[in-house]
Write an enzyme that holds these catalytic residues in place. Sequence first.
Site, PDB file in Angstrom:
ATOM      1  N   GLY A  55      30.648  63.706  60.076  1.00  0.00           N
ATOM      2  CA  GLY A  55      31.631  62.646  59.923  1.00  0.00           C
ATOM      3  C   GLY A  55      31.254  61.353  60.630  1.00  0.00           C
ATOM      4  N   THR A  94      33.942  71.343  54.521  1.00  0.00           N
ATOM      5  CA  THR A  94      35.049  70.491  54.090  1.00  0.00           C
ATOM      6  C   THR A  94      35.219  70.520  52.583  1.00  0.00           C
ATOM      7  OG1 THR A  94      34.608  68.995  55.892  1.00  0.00           O
ATOM      8  CG2 THR A  94      35.683  68.043  53.980  1.00  0.00           C
ATOM      9  N   SER A 154      35.875  76.447  57.657  1.00  0.00           N
ATOM     10  CA  SER A 154      35.770  75.015  57.941  1.00  0.00           C
ATOM     11  C   SER A 154      36.932  74.204  57.394  1.00  0.00           C
ATOM     12  CB  SER A 154      34.450  74.464  57.388  1.00  0.00           C
ATOM     13  OG  SER A 154      34.391  74.693  56.016  1.00  0.00           O
ATOM     14  N   THR A 189      39.749  69.275  56.159  1.00  0.00           N
ATOM     15  CA  THR A 189      38.736  69.974  56.963  1.00  0.00           C
ATOM     16  C   THR A 189      39.279  70.407  58.315  1.00  0.00           C
ATOM     17  OG1 THR A 189      36.451  69.764  57.785  1.00  0.00           O
ATOM     18  CG2 THR A 189      37.902  67.900  58.164  1.00  0.00           C
ATOM     19  N   ARG A 243      38.495  65.333  68.972  1.00  0.00           N
ATOM     20  CA  ARG A 243      37.553  64.679  68.053  1.00  0.00           C
ATOM     21  C   ARG A 243      38.124  64.630  66.627  1.00  0.00           C
ATOM     22  NH1 ARG A 243      34.699  66.130  63.103  1.00  0.00           N
ATOM     23  NH2 ARG A 243      32.833  64.863  63.012  1.00  0.00           N
ATOM     24  N   THR A 294      31.218  64.758  52.579  1.00  0.00           N
ATOM     25  CA  THR A 294      31.206  65.954  53.410  1.00  0.00           C
ATOM     26  C   THR A 294      29.994  65.850  54.324  1.00  0.00           C
ATOM     27  OG1 THR A 294      31.085  68.379  53.374  1.00  0.00           O
ATOM     28  CG2 THR A 294      29.936  67.237  51.623  1.00  0.00           C
ATOM     29  N   GLY A 295      30.054  66.526  55.458  1.00  0.00           N
ATOM     30  CA  GLY A 295      28.921  66.475  56.373  1.00  0.00           C
ATOM     31  C   GLY A 295      29.298  65.835  57.693  1.00  0.00           C
ATOM     32  N   GLY A 329      37.026  63.426  62.676  1.00  0.00           N
ATOM     33  CA  GLY A 329      35.868  63.070  61.855  1.00  0.00           C
ATOM     34  C   GLY A 329      36.211  62.028  60.802  1.00  0.00           C
ATOM     35  N   ASP A 330      35.410  62.008  59.763  1.00  0.00           N
ATOM     36  CA  ASP A 330      35.605  61.042  58.677  1.00  0.00           C
ATOM     37  C   ASP A 330      36.691  61.476  57.700  1.00  0.00           C
ATOM     38  OD1 ASP A 330      33.893  63.230  57.966  1.00  0.00           O
ATOM     39  OD2 ASP A 330      33.510  62.208  56.076  1.00  0.00           O
TER      40      ASP A 330
HETATM   41  C1  SD4 Z   1      33.819  66.116  59.822  1.00  0.00           C
HETATM   42  N1  SD4 Z   1      33.081  65.641  57.598  1.00  0.00           N
HETATM   43  O1  SD4 Z   1      34.776  66.453  60.496  1.00  0.00           O
HETATM   44  C2  SD4 Z   1      33.829  66.551  58.390  1.00  0.00           C
HETATM   45  C3  SD4 Z   1      33.419  67.960  58.368  1.00  0.00           C
HETATM   46  C4  SD4 Z   1      32.466  68.347  57.397  1.00  0.00           C
HETATM   47  O2  SD4 Z   1      30.611  69.548  57.238  1.00  0.00           O
HETATM   48  O3  SD4 Z   1      32.349  67.837  56.321  1.00  0.00           O
HETATM   49  N2  SD4 Z   1      31.718  69.302  57.822  1.00  0.00           N
HETATM   50  O4  SD4 Z   1      32.862  65.495  60.258  1.00  0.00           O
END
Ligand code: SD4
Length: 332
Positions: free
Chosen positions: A246, A192, A90, A210, A220, A243-244, A222-223
């Site tokens: 985004g 991430t 990841s 990430t 795409r 993390t998570g 993310g955050d």
């Molecule tokens: C995203 N936050 O691209 C990042 C990826 C991530 O669990 O944290 N994945 O959304």
Amino acid sequence: MKSRRQFIKLGAVGSVALMSQAVTAAPDDLTQSQQPTKKQKVIKPIVVSTWNHGLDANKAAWEVLSKGGTALDAVEKGVRVTESDPNNTSVGLGGLPDRDGNVTLDACIMDHNSNCGAVAFLQHIENPISVARKVMEDTPHVMLAGDGALTFALSKGFKKTNLLTESSKEAWQNWLKSSNYQPRINSENHDTIGMLAIDEAGNLAGACTTSGMAYKLHGRIGDSPIIGAGLFVDNEVGAACATGLGEAVIRVAGSAIVVELMRHGKSPQEACEEAVARIIKKHKNLENLQVGFIALSKNGEVGCHSVYAGFNVALRDQVNEKMVDAKYEKEW
Ligand code: SD4
């Protein structure tokens, strides 16, 4: 234990009850050095990062911090370890690709003077965090994306690399058999990496990097490369990263909110809990919506919290080198 479905059904009432429990307690495992009172002397340096891979990344960061190096150098060195690990699916090399088979990377970095740099939708470069730092230091801009970011990286001497490892390619080809467009957030402790540090001089810095959601739409972002969402540092107050999922983090300006809550008197733990509560409140459908925050205050307190169980944080300071399980609001 309640099933994931039952927890989701609990809805607002259930989550309020869980929240009030959570607000009274920081993760039991955070030691005194991470939870000093306002008057206690901060034991510096400290580095904290997301997930199990954070342990190795912290080691590299600690080599810098323990020799009196800067938090900025530490976080860059630290997360590069994870970026260059082909077994981490990841982040960086070996990251799972988008649905068309391209590994596209997002990263950002921020220092104690509010300098920041970011790259988004960057391909073919193993260490996007170092490109982000170059954007910060060598350009008048904050963020470069896509081909422009790649051209810039190559002009700075970064080498083009094939980031799609055989095993990530195989995973993608298996996914293609169903081609079910359900981009997913990686889990099982491979996610991430966000890292926050405070150095001997008392300065804060952070980094976040990430490959984003596996099998996402091409393009795409993310955050993680967005200052204020995936990462925020304010040297007067503290730092936070996320993390998570985004999209959910962006919707609440996650990391900026955590820092802002600390500015207004919340502890890092309380601030992370409030940001998680905000995410829960703003999303009707919480299925698969995992988000975790970590925060580090100027006085060396650490907090972490997540929507679902399973988020953990790696800590390193003069006494500790350990993982801490974050408290959370919902069971899967
Ligand atoms: C995203 N936050 O691209 C990042 C990826 C991530 O669990 O944290 N994945 O959304």
